[in-house]
Design a protein around this motif. Structure first.
Motif, PDB file in Angstrom:
ATOM      1  N   ASN A   1      53.857  72.612 -95.098  1.00 34.26           N
ATOM      2  CA  ASN A   1      52.830  71.658 -94.689  1.00 34.26           C
ATOM      3  C   ASN A   1      52.108  72.131 -93.427  1.00 34.26           C
ATOM      4  O   ASN A   1      52.238  71.539 -92.367  1.00 34.26           O
ATOM      5  CB  ASN A   1      53.471  70.289 -94.442  1.00 34.26           C
ATOM      6  N   ALA A   2      51.320  73.200 -93.541  1.00 35.64           N
ATOM      7  CA  ALA A   2      50.631  73.697 -92.350  1.00 35.64           C
ATOM      8  C   ALA A   2      49.354  74.465 -92.693  1.00 35.64           C
ATOM      9  O   ALA A   2      49.095  75.516 -92.146  1.00 35.64           O
ATOM     10  CB  ALA A   2      51.568  74.576 -91.536  1.00 35.64           C
ATOM     11  N   TRP A   3      48.526  73.936 -93.575  1.00 37.18           N
ATOM     12  CA  TRP A   3      47.249  74.581 -93.844  1.00 37.18           C
ATOM     13  C   TRP A   3      46.218  74.173 -92.800  1.00 37.18           C
ATOM     14  O   TRP A   3      45.339  74.945 -92.470  1.00 37.18           O
ATOM     15  CB  TRP A   3      46.762  74.238 -95.256  1.00 37.18           C
ATOM     16  N   TRP A   4      46.309  72.941 -92.310  1.00 35.51           N
ATOM     17  CA  TRP A   4      45.414  72.457 -91.248  1.00 35.51           C
ATOM     18  C   TRP A   4      46.291  71.704 -90.261  1.00 35.51           C
ATOM     19  O   TRP A   4      46.962  70.748 -90.631  1.00 35.51           O
ATOM     20  CB  TRP A   4      44.334  71.553 -91.833  1.00 35.51           C
TER      21      TRP A   4
ATOM     22  N   VAL B   1      39.133  69.550-106.139  1.00 36.04           N
ATOM     23  CA  VAL B   1      39.128  70.748-105.291  1.00 36.04           C
ATOM     24  C   VAL B   1      40.550  71.073-104.849  1.00 36.04           C
ATOM     25  O   VAL B   1      41.000  72.222-104.929  1.00 36.04           O
ATOM     26  CB  VAL B   1      38.199  70.554-104.074  1.00 36.04           C
ATOM     27  N   ILE B   2      41.264  70.058-104.374  1.00 38.71           N
ATOM     28  CA  ILE B   2      42.658  70.259-103.960  1.00 38.71           C
ATOM     29  C   ILE B   2      43.501  70.699-105.151  1.00 38.71           C
ATOM     30  O   ILE B   2      44.362  71.573-105.027  1.00 38.71           O
ATOM     31  CB  ILE B   2      43.225  68.971-103.319  1.00 38.71           C
ATOM     32  N   GLN B   3      43.257  70.113-106.324  1.00 40.31           N
ATOM     33  CA  GLN B   3      44.011  70.509-107.514  1.00 40.31           C
ATOM     34  C   GLN B   3      43.737  71.966-107.883  1.00 40.31           C
ATOM     35  O   GLN B   3      44.654  72.674-108.312  1.00 40.31           O
ATOM     36  CB  GLN B   3      43.646  69.621-108.702  1.00 40.31           C
ATOM     37  N   ALA B   4      42.504  72.420-107.704  1.00 41.84           N
ATOM     38  CA  ALA B   4      42.180  73.819-107.994  1.00 41.84           C
ATOM     39  C   ALA B   4      42.941  74.754-107.056  1.00 41.84           C
ATOM     40  O   ALA B   4      43.474  75.783-107.492  1.00 41.84           O
ATOM     41  CB  ALA B   4      40.682  74.048-107.865  1.00 41.84           C
TER      42      ALA B   4
ATOM     43  N   THR C   1      51.447  61.035 -96.023  1.00 42.57           N
ATOM     44  CA  THR C   1      50.785  60.445 -97.177  1.00 42.57           C
ATOM     45  C   THR C   1      50.560  61.538 -98.202  1.00 42.57           C
ATOM     46  O   THR C   1      49.956  62.572 -97.902  1.00 42.57           O
ATOM     47  CB  THR C   1      49.424  59.827 -96.778  1.00 42.57           C
ATOM     48  N   GLU C   2      51.054  61.303 -99.409  1.00 43.31           N
ATOM     49  CA  GLU C   2      50.865  62.263-100.488  1.00 43.31           C
ATOM     50  C   GLU C   2      49.401  62.266-100.911  1.00 43.31           C
ATOM     51  O   GLU C   2      48.752  61.228-100.973  1.00 43.31           O
ATOM     52  CB  GLU C   2      51.743  61.907-101.692  1.00 43.31           C
TER      53      GLU C   2
ATOM     54  N   TRP D   1      49.495  69.270-100.429  1.00 48.43           N
ATOM     55  CA  TRP D   1      50.274  68.220-101.073  1.00 48.43           C
ATOM     56  C   TRP D   1      50.278  66.906-100.303  1.00 48.43           C
ATOM     57  O   TRP D   1      50.399  65.854-100.892  1.00 48.43           O
ATOM     58  CB  TRP D   1      51.710  68.681-101.275  1.00 48.43           C
ATOM     59  N   ARG D   2      50.178  66.952 -98.970  1.00 49.95           N
ATOM     60  CA  ARG D   2      50.264  65.721 -98.181  1.00 49.95           C
ATOM     61  C   ARG D   2      49.586  65.904 -96.821  1.00 49.95           C
ATOM     62  O   ARG D   2      49.361  67.011 -96.366  1.00 49.95           O
ATOM     63  CB  ARG D   2      51.714  65.300 -98.006  1.00 49.95           C
ATOM     64  N   VAL D   3      49.336  64.756 -96.188  1.00 47.70           N
ATOM     65  CA  VAL D   3      48.794  64.715 -94.837  1.00 47.70           C
ATOM     66  C   VAL D   3      49.796  63.955 -93.977  1.00 47.70           C
ATOM     67  O   VAL D   3      50.168  62.835 -94.301  1.00 47.70           O
ATOM     68  CB  VAL D   3      47.420  64.003 -94.804  1.00 47.70           C
ATOM     69  N   CYS D   4      50.237  64.560 -92.878  1.00 46.93           N
ATOM     70  CA  CYS D   4      51.232  63.942 -91.998  1.00 46.93           C
ATOM     71  C   CYS D   4      50.614  63.708 -90.624  1.00 46.93           C
ATOM     72  O   CYS D   4      50.117  64.645 -90.001  1.00 46.93           O
ATOM     73  CB  CYS D   4      52.458  64.829 -91.856  1.00 46.93           C
TER      74      CYS D   4
END
Length: 172
Positions: free
Chosen positions: A26-29, A65-68, A49-50, A39-42
């Motif tokens: 969990n560290a793209w942004w 876009v996220i699914q791609a 949040t998923e 997958w989620r925003v923390c």
């Protein structure tokens, strides 16, 4: 020859590990008190949040876009694993002097998938954050995280690995 073979195997395993880490973690942004990925925003370590079609009873705009990005990163990881297994099979089945062409093609397809996924995220990240302000309201002042950087490093590694397989010939 044994040293070169060991180097190629270790290099491929490192490439695949980078793909796994960049896809899962969990560290793209990231920012001081938040992180977001595919997958989620923390907003902190416990409040996550998923990302799915319906987030907090509102539609997530740009979910395709996220699914791609999710699909291409997962496909890249799977192709890299398959490529490694095919390399091991070819190592024992190829005749002397033949090249590892099938392994190379699959590894280069993995490279292409990770490039597409990271490129899509690079291009569409700002639009996703603006369109989904309810989810990304804290994430405006952030930067690309190490998972995003690892995805680009994995792109380079899978590309180099694919070229090595293309050049490599089976010896005694």
């Amino acid at each position: 020859m044994l040293v070169i073979l060991a180097f190629i195997i270790v290099f491929h395993i490192v490439s695949t590990a980078l793909l796994f880490i960049s896809t899962i973690d969990n560290a793209w942004w990231v920012g001081d008190s938040f992180s977001a990925d595919l997958w989620r925003v923390c907003t902190n370590s416990t409040n996550c949040t998923e990302i799915n079609d319906l987030t907090d009873s509102e539609e997530f705009k740009g979910y395709s876009v996220i699914q791609a990005v999710q699909a291409t990163m997962i496909l890249s990881t799977i192709l890299s694993c398959i490529s490694f297994l095919i390399f091991l099979l070819q190592l024992f089945r190829l005749k002397q002097g033949e090249r590892f062409v099938l392994t190379s093609i699959i590894q280069l397809m993995s490279c292409l998938c990770v490039m597409i996924g990271a490129s899509i995220y690079t291009d569409r990240r700002q639009d996703l954050h603006q369109q989904n302000g309810n989810l990304y309201y804290l994430l405006k002042e952030g930067s690309y995280g190490y998972s995003f950087i690892l995805a680009w490093v994995a792109f380079a590694f899978t590309f180099i690995s694919g070229l090595m397989y293309m050049i490599l010939r089976k010896r005694k």
